[in-house]
Structure formats: C-alpha cells, structure tokens
Design a protein around this motif. Sequence first.
Motif, mmCIF file in Angstrom:
data_model
loop_
_atom_site.group_PDB
_atom_site.id
_atom_site.type_symbol
_atom_site.label_atom_id
_atom_site.label_comp_id
_atom_site.label_asym_id
_atom_site.label_seq_id
_atom_site.Cartn_x
_atom_site.Cartn_y
_atom_site.Cartn_z
ATOM 1 N N PHE A 6 0.708 -1.297 0.094
ATOM 2 C CA PHE A 6 0.051 -0.033 -0.032
ATOM 3 C C PHE A 6 0.994 1.349 0.066
ATOM 4 C CE2 PHE A 6 -2.058 3.197 2.792
ATOM 5 C CZ PHE A 6 -3.053 3.456 1.943
ATOM 6 N N LYS A 7 1.958 1.419 0.835
ATOM 7 C CA LYS A 7 2.782 2.390 1.052
ATOM 8 C C LYS A 7 3.468 2.646 -0.384
ATOM 9 C CE LYS A 7 4.927 1.348 5.034
ATOM 10 N NZ LYS A 7 5.611 1.341 6.142
ATOM 11 N N LEU A 10 1.375 4.246 -3.086
ATOM 12 C CA LEU A 10 1.118 5.601 -2.878
ATOM 13 C C LEU A 10 2.490 6.340 -2.865
ATOM 14 C CD1 LEU A 10 -0.844 5.784 0.697
ATOM 15 C CD2 LEU A 10 -1.382 6.626 -1.737
ATOM 16 N N ARG A 11 3.684 5.929 -2.569
ATOM 17 C CA ARG A 11 4.843 6.535 -2.777
ATOM 18 C C ARG A 11 5.176 7.046 -4.231
ATOM 19 N NH1 ARG A 11 8.409 3.381 1.620
ATOM 20 N NH2 ARG A 11 7.386 4.571 3.405
ATOM 21 N N ALA A 14 2.649 9.614 -5.427
ATOM 22 C CA ALA A 14 2.986 10.740 -4.730
ATOM 23 C C ALA A 14 4.025 11.357 -5.750
ATOM 24 C CB ALA A 14 3.081 10.600 -3.372
ATOM 25 N N PHE A 17 3.234 13.334 -8.552
ATOM 26 C CA PHE A 17 2.155 14.324 -8.522
ATOM 27 C C PHE A 17 2.658 15.786 -8.478
ATOM 28 C CE2 PHE A 17 -0.732 16.655 -5.427
ATOM 29 C CZ PHE A 17 -1.979 16.720 -6.309
ATOM 30 N N ARG B 44 -0.360 18.028 -0.417
ATOM 31 C CA ARG B 44 -0.723 16.656 0.604
ATOM 32 C C ARG B 44 -0.768 17.192 1.888
ATOM 33 N NH1 ARG B 44 3.197 13.336 0.797
ATOM 34 N NH2 ARG B 44 4.597 14.037 -0.692
ATOM 35 N N ILE B 130 -6.376 12.077 0.573
ATOM 36 C CA ILE B 130 -5.235 12.549 1.779
ATOM 37 C C ILE B 130 -5.342 13.864 2.265
ATOM 38 C CG2 ILE B 130 -2.826 12.853 2.307
ATOM 39 C CD1 ILE B 130 -2.354 10.501 -0.047
ATOM 40 N N PHE B 141 0.189 10.258 8.608
ATOM 41 C CA PHE B 141 0.062 9.510 6.948
ATOM 42 C C PHE B 141 0.970 9.716 6.258
ATOM 43 C CE2 PHE B 141 -1.706 8.299 3.159
ATOM 44 C CZ PHE B 141 -2.130 6.998 3.551
ATOM 45 N N TYR B 144 4.457 9.059 7.499
ATOM 46 C CA TYR B 144 4.875 7.507 7.553
ATOM 47 C C TYR B 144 4.797 6.762 6.182
ATOM 48 C CZ TYR B 144 4.913 2.900 9.307
ATOM 49 O OH TYR B 144 5.127 1.457 9.373
ATOM 50 N N ALA B 145 3.709 7.311 5.485
ATOM 51 C CA ALA B 145 3.247 6.353 4.273
ATOM 52 C C ALA B 145 3.923 6.648 3.080
ATOM 53 C CB ALA B 145 1.776 6.447 4.203
ATOM 54 N N ILE B 146 4.245 7.987 2.913
ATOM 55 C CA ILE B 146 4.676 8.584 1.674
ATOM 56 C C ILE B 146 5.995 8.996 1.825
ATOM 57 C CG2 ILE B 146 4.288 10.346 -0.211
ATOM 58 C CD1 ILE B 146 1.444 10.336 0.449
ATOM 59 N N GLU B 147 6.375 9.809 2.987
ATOM 60 C CA GLU B 147 7.839 10.235 3.157
ATOM 61 C C GLU B 147 8.907 9.167 3.660
ATOM 62 O OE1 GLU B 147 6.648 13.310 1.242
ATOM 63 O OE2 GLU B 147 5.494 13.365 3.071
ATOM 64 N N GLY B 148 8.242 8.244 4.182
ATOM 65 C CA GLY B 148 9.198 7.172 4.712
ATOM 66 C C GLY B 148 9.713 7.359 6.218
ATOM 67 N N TYR B 169 -1.773 6.811 12.323
ATOM 68 C CA TYR B 169 -1.543 6.406 10.942
ATOM 69 C C TYR B 169 -2.443 5.273 10.917
ATOM 70 C CZ TYR B 169 0.405 3.255 7.218
ATOM 71 O OH TYR B 169 0.122 2.684 6.173
ATOM 72 N N LYS B 173 -5.278 5.684 7.745
ATOM 73 C CA LYS B 173 -5.398 4.787 6.720
ATOM 74 C C LYS B 173 -6.865 4.172 6.745
ATOM 75 C CE LYS B 173 -3.195 0.528 5.130
ATOM 76 N NZ LYS B 173 -2.338 -0.741 5.682
#
Lengths: 440, 195
Positions: A6-7, A10-11, A14, A17, B44, B130, B141, B144-148, B169, B173
């Motif tokens: 999922f992550k 999304l990454r 993104a 984007f 975002r 988002i 979110f 954690y999920a996108i930037e890591g 998170y 989600k």
Amino acid sequence: MQDEEFKNILRKKAESFEIPVRSNAFHAILAKRQNAQKPNNKNVIIFWIAATVTVLGILIYLSSKNLPETIAVKEVLKPASAIFDPVNIKPAESGLIKIKTATKRHEPKNYIAIPHTQNHSPMLLKKEPDQTAKTLNTPAAPLPVLNPNLKDDSVYSENVTAKQKDTMGLIAKKEINHDTIESVTLVSEDTSSAKETQPGFISGSKTVSAHYSGNLTGDAVDLKFSLALYGNYLPYHNISNAANNQEIKNLYPNEFDERAKLVYLTGFWGQLHYKKFTFSTGVAYSEIHFDKIYSAPVLDSVKSGVIHQESIEQNAIDQKFIFLEIPMLVAYKLSDKKINLSIQTGIALQWMLYTQTYIFIKTPNEITYMSQNEIANKRFNKFQYLFVGSIHINYTPYKHLTVFAGPTLRANQKPLYVNEYTVRPAPVSGGLETGIKINF
Amino acid sequence: MVIKYRKSGITEQELVHRCAQEDALAQKVLFEKYGPGLQGICFRYAKNLSDAEEIFQLGFIKIFDKLGNFRFESGLKTWMTRIMINTALNYLKTNEKIKWESDIESQFENTDLSTEQLHGMDLKFLMECIQKLPVGYRLVFNMYAIEGYSHKEIAEELNITEGTSRSQYARAKNVLEKKLLAIGFEKNNYAGRRI
C-alpha cells in the motif's frame, strides 16, 4: 493488500504528483524574500545613520576647535647644516624633541633623547613629559658631532612659534648616563628664503567599511551592508610632479605615494545597488606622505628604534598628512561571474586632521631623527576633495566574501599647503589597491 | 552579459551555485524545474490549495536562502523536499489546532483495497482524499506512508509518542480506505456512466 505494498504504491503515485505553479508565484517569492530582510535592514540603517552622525559630530568639533592664538605658525626652511651649527648649541628649555641615533649595523646602538613634537605646538608640548631619562637606558653616544662644513641641502625642516619668528629651533636633550643629562638646544638663525626647496609627497589610504543590504523599492534597487578592508600595498607613483626643481626631484624621487601598512579606521558604508551599478559612501582613513623615504619597512624600523645605517641613503624628511575621508563612489559591474571586473569612479571629501613629521639626519657615524605632530591649521587646505577612479578585479569564492584588486588613481583638487611654493601642485597619484569585502 | 539557461543545458551543481549567487534567472530555472513537484507535496499536507501555495512560497524562500549552504551530500530534490516538509509542519503547527487522539493501539495491517484498485485510482483524487484527512491524521499519514519516516522520527518531529503516531496512522489509513472505496467507487461509476 499488505501495508508495505500500500505504501509503495502511494509513494510512486505521490512522486509523480505535481500542482502547476501560478505564473506570478516566482515574483511573489522574490518579493517576500526581500521583505523578510527589511527588519534587519532597519537596524543596520539606524546603525549606519548613528555612525554617520558620530563622524559628522567629530568633524564639526574639529572644525570649531581653533589652535591657541599664541601660535602663529610660520614656515622657515633651513638647510640641515645650518640647523646643526655646533656653535649655536645651547641648553634646552624643554626637552620634547625626539632624537635617536644609531651607529652602523652590527655595532652597539646608542640612543639619545626621546618624545616628539617641536616647540611650535605648545599644546602637545605640555602633554609630553620629559621622559628622556626614563627612556634611555643604554649608554649614549655623545650628541651627534655634526660636521660644520656639511653642505647637505637635502634636509629641511619647518616649524616655529610666534615668539620665534624667523628662527629655526630644534630642541634636543642629550643623555650621557641614566640620570645625568646635559640638555642642549640646537638653534640656528636663518634669514634666507629657501622656499624653493621642498621634499615630495607620499600618500596612503586605508579603509574599513561596512555596507547594508535589502530591497528598497523593488527588484532592481537594494541597499546592501558589507564590511570592507582595503588599502594599497604597493607604492603609488607621483603624477602631479609636485617638485618642479630638478635638484629636489633627485633628492625626493618618490614624491607622491600611497601605501597601506595597517587598517586604522572602521567606516560604515551604505551601498545602494541598482542593476549593475553600485552607489556607495562611508568613512575612510587616508594619508598623504611628503617624503623621500619610499620604503615603508625602513620607516617602520626607524620608528621602532632600530635604525640601520645602510637603510637610509641620505638625510630625509617624511611628512605625513592624516585625513578623514568620505568617499562617494559609483561602480559598474561588467558581469556577474565569480571572477568579474568592475569600474569605479567618484569623488571623496577629505578633512585634514593633523600632520606628522619625521626628520632623518645622517652623518658619517650616526643617524638622528626627530618627530613632531602638528594640528592642521590655516597653513593647510584642511578641506580637500579628490577624484577617485579604479578598475577592480573581483573574486567571489563565497556569497558573502569578495576579494578584489586593481589599479587606482587619486587626484586631489587642491594643494595641501595654502601658499607653499614647491608644494603648490595638488597631489595626484596612481597605484594598486587590494582589499577584501564581507557582504551581509 | 546575459547568461541564458536552457533547462537541459546546465548541470544541477552549476544551477545551485548560480542560485546561491542570487542569479535571478537561475533561480527561475530551479523554480520551474522543481516547483510543481514541491507544490504537490505542500498540497498533501495543507488543508486546501490556498494554504498549499502559502507553504510552498515560504518553503521556496527558505530554499533560496539556504542554497548557499547546500553541499550535495544528499540529492537536491531530497534536500528541497525536506525543507518543504519542515515548512509545512511548522505552518500547520502554527496555524491549525492539531488534536492528537489517545494512544489506542490499532492494527490495520491489511486493507480491503486491492492493488489494482489503488493503481487505477485517479492521482489527483487520491491526493485530495489525503488532503481531506483531519490534520493529525494527515501529518502522520504523509510522513509515514509517503515520506518514509519511522514512527520514532515522527514522534520526535511532532512531539508526540510513538504510540500516538502509530495510532494516528492506523486511523488515517482506515478513514482513507473507506473514502477511497466509497467515493472512488461512486466516481468510477459516474465516470463510467458518462462514457
């Protein structure tokens, strides 16, 4: 679907984007940046104004401060041989002239007498205690036994008090042992008109300046703040041909000269930038030397008391004029590269503060020198203005640091003396100046 | 002398150096090259486009101010992204009331969304979803999920506990998933009807 998957999806999404940026956003950012600097600019402007007011205050104070009326300074030029006529040696009334002697190198050096100032500056004299005995520790040689037949016309001095019209007076003290001092005055009468002989000039310029940065009216104009230290480290060449007498030219080949040994004064400079033009002003310290001693190390070594016989060729005078200077310059930058060229021109206003004179007398065995200070008075054109032009090669290794060097021309528009015959031409000199600038 | 840059004709290092020298043309090139992507990041984090633009401008001011200190120890884009995220965090901390919910341990390891569904999701719609998350959820979110970021890093950055970060998170989600499934389904159906 697992969380990791999922992550990852999304990454990836993104990353691709994007939101289109408004057309005016870039200019808005530049404008905001400049506005953000304004609060700091205000402080620097206040600081700069305060510094300017201080300098103007000093100038006003100096201009309102007259020398005591009892001092009617008059110039009398004397040949050295006349000054040191041993027949006229008399006890000193006050020992405020500095005389040092030294033998040849490798031989023990003997020093006689001390502080500077001649008797035509009573204010300074009063401040100077008789320190002769305290200062001289080494067994002194007898006062220079000058050859009465010496016909050296190369050394001249000037001074005199109101009470000593037409009298050339040099007061000196001779020390034989620690506390046993036999004071002597070397006095010579001279009625000759020797005004056709006068040494040359050397001038010097040092500046520390600070500039201020920020935007005033838009993208093109901004006021910058920076600190600059610069001076000229190579002798300037005389252009004005101050001495019109061949004999004097031979004696004083280095008439106008500029050099920087130390940076003396901190000035606060405002720099206004408009496109590639920079307008700047501030405060500077400058010197003009009237001199045959063109080697700064020689003069420095003499001042520090280490005199080598061979370092001074002949008798000499070094007269230094000290100025407070307000330059108003405009510079044009030819490119914005890391290494670039700029052309700078403008005028500078000068206020003469005082003069300092060193007199060197060389005999076969000894070198004697004296020094004196003199507050700028009516004899001098205290207010000066000069044209300045220079070409600088600038190197900017970092955003906040610029090093520069280049040829400079400085042309005073008024002579230093009001009526002096041989010093009538205004000093004009050309040379190399270098410096470093810290941009805030 | 005017130096004209073409986007493809200048190295990143040279571009950075020119920008640090306050070369307006180079700054514009940098702005045009990275601006849209960085504004996407701001989008975002912000609650609306207007805030996103504000954060974006503040972030770019910092980038221009600090470019002189950039030493290429990391990628330029990574460095700029980091500045933009920090700017967004500061902006949100200042301008929005962030309500952190209690550290209830939540485990939402799996999601009902399929890989295909997520892949096929309209990008802008996904980002808008988002953006619509509550501010606390949104921050964690994104980080954690996108930037890591790890939960520990998030906890330090936002001055919360790791548990709160995990909880935020998980809830974010869950909310997002429901939104995507519900609205996305409707949207896809609506789109299908139009076609």
